[in-house]
Design a protein around this motif. Structure first.
Motif, short mmCIF file in Angstrom:
data_model
loop_
_atom_site.label_atom_id
_atom_site.label_comp_id
_atom_site.label_asym_id
_atom_site.label_seq_id
_atom_site.Cartn_x
_atom_site.Cartn_y
_atom_site.Cartn_z
N PHE A 23 14.54 -33.37 16.10
CA PHE A 23 14.06 -31.99 16.00
C PHE A 23 13.56 -31.46 17.35
O PHE A 23 13.88 -30.33 17.73
CB PHE A 23 12.97 -31.86 14.93
CG PHE A 23 12.53 -30.44 14.74
CD1 PHE A 23 13.36 -29.51 14.15
CD2 PHE A 23 11.28 -30.03 15.19
CE1 PHE A 23 12.96 -28.19 13.99
CE2 PHE A 23 10.87 -28.71 15.04
CZ PHE A 23 11.71 -27.79 14.43
N GLU A 24 12.79 -32.23 18.07
CA GLU A 24 12.30 -31.77 19.38
C GLU A 24 13.45 -31.51 20.34
O GLU A 24 13.40 -30.57 21.14
CB GLU A 24 11.31 -32.78 19.97
CG GLU A 24 9.98 -32.79 19.24
CD GLU A 24 8.98 -33.74 19.88
OE1 GLU A 24 9.15 -34.11 21.06
OE2 GLU A 24 8.02 -34.11 19.18
N GLU A 37 14.93 -28.18 19.40
CA GLU A 37 14.10 -27.10 19.91
C GLU A 37 14.33 -26.89 21.40
O GLU A 37 14.40 -25.75 21.88
CB GLU A 37 12.62 -27.39 19.63
CG GLU A 37 12.26 -27.28 18.16
CD GLU A 37 12.44 -25.87 17.63
OE1 GLU A 37 11.66 -24.98 18.04
OE2 GLU A 37 13.36 -25.66 16.82
N HIS A 38 14.48 -27.98 22.14
CA HIS A 38 14.75 -27.87 23.58
C HIS A 38 16.10 -27.20 23.82
O HIS A 38 16.22 -26.30 24.66
CB HIS A 38 14.70 -29.25 24.24
CG HIS A 38 14.86 -29.20 25.72
ND1 HIS A 38 13.87 -28.77 26.56
CD2 HIS A 38 15.93 -29.52 26.51
CE1 HIS A 38 14.31 -28.81 27.81
NE2 HIS A 38 15.55 -29.27 27.81
N LEU A 41 17.71 -25.18 21.90
CA LEU A 41 17.69 -23.78 21.45
C LEU A 41 16.84 -22.88 22.33
O LEU A 41 16.94 -21.66 22.25
CB LEU A 41 17.17 -23.70 20.00
CG LEU A 41 18.11 -24.26 18.94
CD1 LEU A 41 17.39 -24.37 17.60
CD2 LEU A 41 19.36 -23.39 18.82
N SER A 42 16.01 -23.45 23.19
CA SER A 42 15.07 -22.63 23.97
C SER A 42 15.51 -22.36 25.40
O SER A 42 14.74 -21.84 26.19
CB SER A 42 13.70 -23.30 23.99
OG SER A 42 13.76 -24.50 24.73
N HIS A 100 15.70 -19.62 20.48
CA HIS A 100 14.33 -20.01 20.16
C HIS A 100 13.75 -19.14 19.04
O HIS A 100 13.14 -19.64 18.11
CB HIS A 100 13.44 -19.95 21.40
CG HIS A 100 12.02 -20.33 21.12
ND1 HIS A 100 11.65 -21.61 20.78
CD2 HIS A 100 10.89 -19.58 21.08
CE1 HIS A 100 10.35 -21.65 20.55
NE2 HIS A 100 9.87 -20.43 20.73
N GLN A 144 16.16 -19.69 15.75
CA GLN A 144 16.15 -21.04 15.18
C GLN A 144 17.42 -21.32 14.38
O GLN A 144 17.42 -22.08 13.42
CB GLN A 144 14.90 -21.25 14.32
CG GLN A 144 13.60 -21.26 15.10
CD GLN A 144 13.48 -22.49 16.00
OE1 GLN A 144 13.40 -23.61 15.52
NE2 GLN A 144 13.47 -22.26 17.30
N GLN A 160 9.19 -16.22 13.32
CA GLN A 160 9.77 -17.33 14.07
C GLN A 160 9.21 -18.67 13.60
O GLN A 160 10.00 -19.61 13.40
CB GLN A 160 9.57 -17.11 15.57
CG GLN A 160 10.30 -18.10 16.45
CD GLN A 160 9.48 -19.35 16.74
OE1 GLN A 160 8.26 -19.29 16.84
NE2 GLN A 160 10.16 -20.48 16.86
N THR A 197 11.44 -21.77 12.13
CA THR A 197 11.35 -23.12 12.68
C THR A 197 11.20 -24.13 11.56
O THR A 197 11.85 -25.18 11.56
CB THR A 197 10.16 -23.22 13.67
OG1 THR A 197 10.38 -22.30 14.74
CG2 THR A 197 10.03 -24.62 14.24
N HIS A 244 13.74 -27.15 10.48
CA HIS A 244 13.26 -28.52 10.33
C HIS A 244 13.66 -29.08 8.97
O HIS A 244 14.12 -30.23 8.87
CB HIS A 244 11.74 -28.56 10.53
CG HIS A 244 11.22 -29.94 10.72
ND1 HIS A 244 10.73 -30.68 9.67
CD2 HIS A 244 11.13 -30.72 11.83
CE1 HIS A 244 10.36 -31.86 10.12
NE2 HIS A 244 10.59 -31.92 11.44
N TRP A 275 23.93 -26.77 21.53
CA TRP A 275 23.83 -26.77 20.07
C TRP A 275 25.04 -26.04 19.49
O TRP A 275 25.49 -25.04 20.06
CB TRP A 275 22.56 -26.02 19.71
CG TRP A 275 22.35 -25.63 18.28
CD1 TRP A 275 22.84 -24.51 17.65
CD2 TRP A 275 21.56 -26.31 17.31
NE1 TRP A 275 22.40 -24.47 16.36
CE2 TRP A 275 21.61 -25.56 16.13
CE3 TRP A 275 20.82 -27.48 17.34
CZ2 TRP A 275 20.95 -25.95 14.97
CZ3 TRP A 275 20.15 -27.87 16.19
CH2 TRP A 275 20.22 -27.12 15.03
#
Length: 192
Positions: free
Chosen positions: A14-15, A18-19, A21-22, A28, A31, A47, A51, A55, A77
């Protein structure tokens, strides 16, 4: 030599998701939930709620996307999965009027969203993500894969507007254009 590894987006990553997607664009804030709900539901979510939705998706048995790693760093992604799960596709007139397949067919999958971090753009990562998405769909029983890319030769778009992918990348991967609902928007498909 650069090492590229593409792997399912599961809860343990998951982290990394997030990286990925950001790194530029709307990933970000979105999501990768845009295709997963109606517009009315989208307008009601924040948002942080999106998220949490992502998840929860990543904790399911079938990963909703793939993450590309370049030399160990989450760099990109791609959302790929049964089209029936991406409910906005069926509610988007330009898609539902031009698809050659009924929207309730679970064997039709969709590649609907790409994100590549700014520092990794221009290196062919979108092509690698699409190839991996096709392989993933095939391995999970997809009969057909649809995509909804942008044709930048018909109309220039800002990088943030290219989340659907590029027509040239899809056609190079063997996808056939089956409809052109707007001058810059195509519907493509690949039979597996």
């Amino acid at each position: 030599m650069t090492e590229i590894v593409i792997t399912p987006a599961i809860a343990e990553r998951f982290e990394d998701a997030e990286h990925a997607l950001s790194g530029g664009g709307d990933g970000h804030s979105c999501q990768c939930q845009w295709w997963m709900m109606t517009n009315a539901d989208w307008q009601k979510t924040t948002q942080p709620q999106r998220t949490e939705m992502l998840h929860a998706e990543m904790a399911q048995k079938l990963a909703p996307a793939l993450i590309a790693y370049v030399d160990g760093q989450a760099a990109g992604w791609v959302r790929v999965g049964p089209r029936t799960a991406q409910i906005r596709l069926a509610r988007t007139r330009e898609f539902n009027e031009h698809s050659r397949h009924p929207f309730d067919d679970p064997s039709v999958w969709a590649v609907s969203c790409f994100v590549v971090r700014k520092e990794f753009r221009g290196q062919g990562l979108t092509t690698r993500l699409l190839t991996a998405a096709v392989d993933y769909a095939r391995a999970h029983g997809a009969r057909t894969i649809e995509g909804y890319p942008i044709d930048t030769s018909a109309q220039k778009k800002a990088p943030n507007e290219l989340f659907r992918g590029l027509l040239s990348v899809f056609t190079a991967a063997g996808f056939e254009e089956v409809a052109r609902p707007k001058v810059e928007r195509a519907i493509v498909e690949l039979t597996l």
